[in-house]
Design an enzyme around this catalytic site. Structure first.
Site, PDB file in Angstrom:
ATOM      1  N   ASP A  10       0.876  -1.175   0.000  1.00  0.00           N
ATOM      2  CA  ASP A  10       0.000   0.000   0.000  1.00  0.00           C
ATOM      3  C   ASP A  10       0.909   1.220   0.000  1.00  0.00           C
ATOM      4  O   ASP A  10       2.114   1.112   0.269  1.00  0.00           O
ATOM      5  CB  ASP A  10      -0.892   0.000   1.259  1.00  0.00           C
ATOM      6  N   SER A  11       0.316   2.383  -0.257  1.00  0.00           N
ATOM      7  CA  SER A  11       1.085   3.628  -0.189  1.00  0.00           C
ATOM      8  C   SER A  11       1.540   3.907   1.241  1.00  0.00           C
ATOM      9  O   SER A  11       2.309   4.838   1.460  1.00  0.00           O
ATOM     10  CB  SER A  11       0.212   4.782  -0.662  1.00  0.00           C
ATOM     11  N   CYS A  73      -4.445  -1.259  -2.033  1.00  0.00           N
ATOM     12  CA  CYS A  73      -4.581   0.182  -2.232  1.00  0.00           C
ATOM     13  C   CYS A  73      -5.516   0.396  -3.427  1.00  0.00           C
ATOM     14  O   CYS A  73      -5.226  -0.093  -4.524  1.00  0.00           O
ATOM     15  CB  CYS A  73      -3.184   0.734  -2.526  1.00  0.00           C
ATOM     16  N   GLU A 151      -1.438   8.723   8.235  1.00  0.00           N
ATOM     17  CA  GLU A 151      -0.010   8.370   8.187  1.00  0.00           C
ATOM     18  C   GLU A 151       0.777   8.996   9.344  1.00  0.00           C
ATOM     19  O   GLU A 151       1.829   8.505   9.706  1.00  0.00           O
ATOM     20  CB  GLU A 151       0.603   8.817   6.850  1.00  0.00           C
ATOM     21  N   CYS A 183     -10.843   3.654   0.061  1.00  0.00           N
ATOM     22  CA  CYS A 183      -9.400   3.801   0.316  1.00  0.00           C
ATOM     23  C   CYS A 183      -9.096   2.964   1.539  1.00  0.00           C
ATOM     24  O   CYS A 183      -9.848   3.010   2.532  1.00  0.00           O
ATOM     25  CB  CYS A 183      -9.069   5.277   0.568  1.00  0.00           C
ATOM     26  N   THR A 184      -8.002   2.203   1.481  1.00  0.00           N
ATOM     27  CA  THR A 184      -7.733   1.268   2.581  1.00  0.00           C
ATOM     28  C   THR A 184      -7.282   1.962   3.867  1.00  0.00           C
ATOM     29  O   THR A 184      -7.211   1.325   4.918  1.00  0.00           O
ATOM     30  CB  THR A 184      -6.683   0.224   2.160  1.00  0.00           C
ATOM     31  N   HIS A 185      -7.007   3.251   3.790  1.00  0.00           N
ATOM     32  CA  HIS A 185      -6.708   3.984   5.024  1.00  0.00           C
ATOM     33  C   HIS A 185      -7.983   4.297   5.814  1.00  0.00           C
ATOM     34  O   HIS A 185      -7.909   4.611   7.004  1.00  0.00           O
ATOM     35  CB  HIS A 185      -6.016   5.319   4.702  1.00  0.00           C
TER      36      HIS A 185
HETATM   37  N1  DGL Z   1      -4.580   3.456   0.776  1.00  0.00           N
HETATM   38  C1  DGL Z   1      -4.705   3.948  -0.508  1.00  0.00           C
HETATM   39  C2  DGL Z   1      -5.973   3.644  -1.231  1.00  0.00           C
HETATM   40  O1  DGL Z   1      -6.600   2.656  -0.918  1.00  0.00           O
HETATM   41  C3  DGL Z   1      -3.928   5.114  -0.984  1.00  0.00           C
HETATM   42  C4  DGL Z   1      -4.144   6.406  -0.347  1.00  0.00           C
HETATM   43  C5  DGL Z   1      -3.140   7.408  -0.826  1.00  0.00           C
HETATM   44  O2  DGL Z   1      -1.950   7.124  -0.720  1.00  0.00           O
HETATM   45  O3  DGL Z   1      -3.559   8.460  -1.285  1.00  0.00           O
HETATM   46  O4  DGL Z   1      -6.360   4.339  -2.122  1.00  0.00           O
END
Ligand code: DGL
Length: 259
Positions: A10-11, A73, A151, A183-185
């Site tokens: 992931d990012s 991600c 983050e 978004c996984t965050h």
């Molecule tokens: N966690 C990510 C996603 O699912 C990326 C978020 C990002 O880095 O902008 O999109």
């Protein structure tokens, strides 16, 4: 082959929400997680930059012998998975916003989606949305500023609450009954979102679907880990490891890696 790890990238730390679903469903699988926090957020980057970062992460996971790669991600999936699948032999599992179940089950015919700019502007997202959300009003909201706060460990900060209230307000006014987290965050924000949204609004994400798909592909390829020994679940970050350490269970090793 079967004892080789499942690679996950992931990012940053968001994909750990996907790791948790995979680990719940496949407790004997070895896993290797890459948090590319040095380059987060991906969401505002041009498509080609997202692709190059996805290639870099993929190649490192392949060097480490991963048998399958989970692109944990939405931004990387919607912008790069097609390329990755056509250039590498290993199977890839991606994650996309769960538009389909929301569109199928909505009663108010209005659903909300919170995702990054990179996901909402992608062709893959538009195709899925056109396919399933016919006759449904989809309120798209870019989650600008959310990923940097997650983050930096500020999931419960006042700044985060203010951002979420601002992003949810138009959706509440339009009477959504489903909020799709694209978004996984964002699953880490569910406790805060639940407080902001009316009780009847269901919040959905794609974590469980990704874990089920991962199991299905491993079964199909006959590479499920048959060992019942405790697995190795390793986590690497290329930035400050403390945030990743705080978010994953203390039993899992977290280390710095320059990638
Ligand atoms: N966690 C990510 C996603 O699912 C990326 C978020 C990002 O880095 O902008 O999109």
């Amino acid at each position: 082959m079967s004892t080789q790890p499942i690679g996950i990238f992931d990012s940053g730390i968001g994909g750990t929400s996907i790791f948790q679903e995979i680990h719940r469903l496949l407790p004997y699988e070895n896993t290797l997680y890459l948090a590319d926090s040095k380059n987060a957020p991906y969401g505002n980057k041009p498509k080609d930059a997202i692709l190059q970062l996805s290639i870099k992460n993929t190649e490192l996971l392949l060097e480490k012998g991963c048998k399958l790669i989970v692109v944990a991600c939405n931004t990387a999936t919607t912008n790069a998975i097609k390329y990755l699948r056509s250039h590498y032999d290993v199977p890839f599992i991606g994650i996309e916003p769960a538009i389909k179940p929301a569109a199928l089950n909505t009663k108010t015919k209005v659903i909300g989606i919170l995702a990054t700019k990179g996901t909402l502007s992608s062709e893959l997202f538009h195709n899925t949305s056109d396919l399933y959300a016919n006759g449904i009003k989809v309120i798209e909201q870019i989650g600008e500023g959310i990923v940097p706060l997650v983050e930096s460990g500020q999931v419960d900060s006042d700044e985060m609450k203010a951002l979420l209230e601002r992003y949810m307000q138009p959706m509440i006014e339009e009477n959504i009954d489903y909020l799709v987290l694209g978004c996984t965050h964002y699953p880490y924000l569910i406790p805060s979102l639940t407080k902001i949204l009316p009780k009847h609004v269901k919040i959905i994400d794609s974590g469980q679907a990704v874990a089920k798909q991962t199991r299905a592909i491993l079964e199909q390829r006959e590479v499920l880990n048959s060992s019942s020994e405790a697995p190795m679940n390793q986590f690497y970050s290329n930035a400050d490891v403390s945030v990743l350490t705080d978010i994953v269970d203390a039993q899992f090793p977290v280390a710095y890696l320059n990638f």
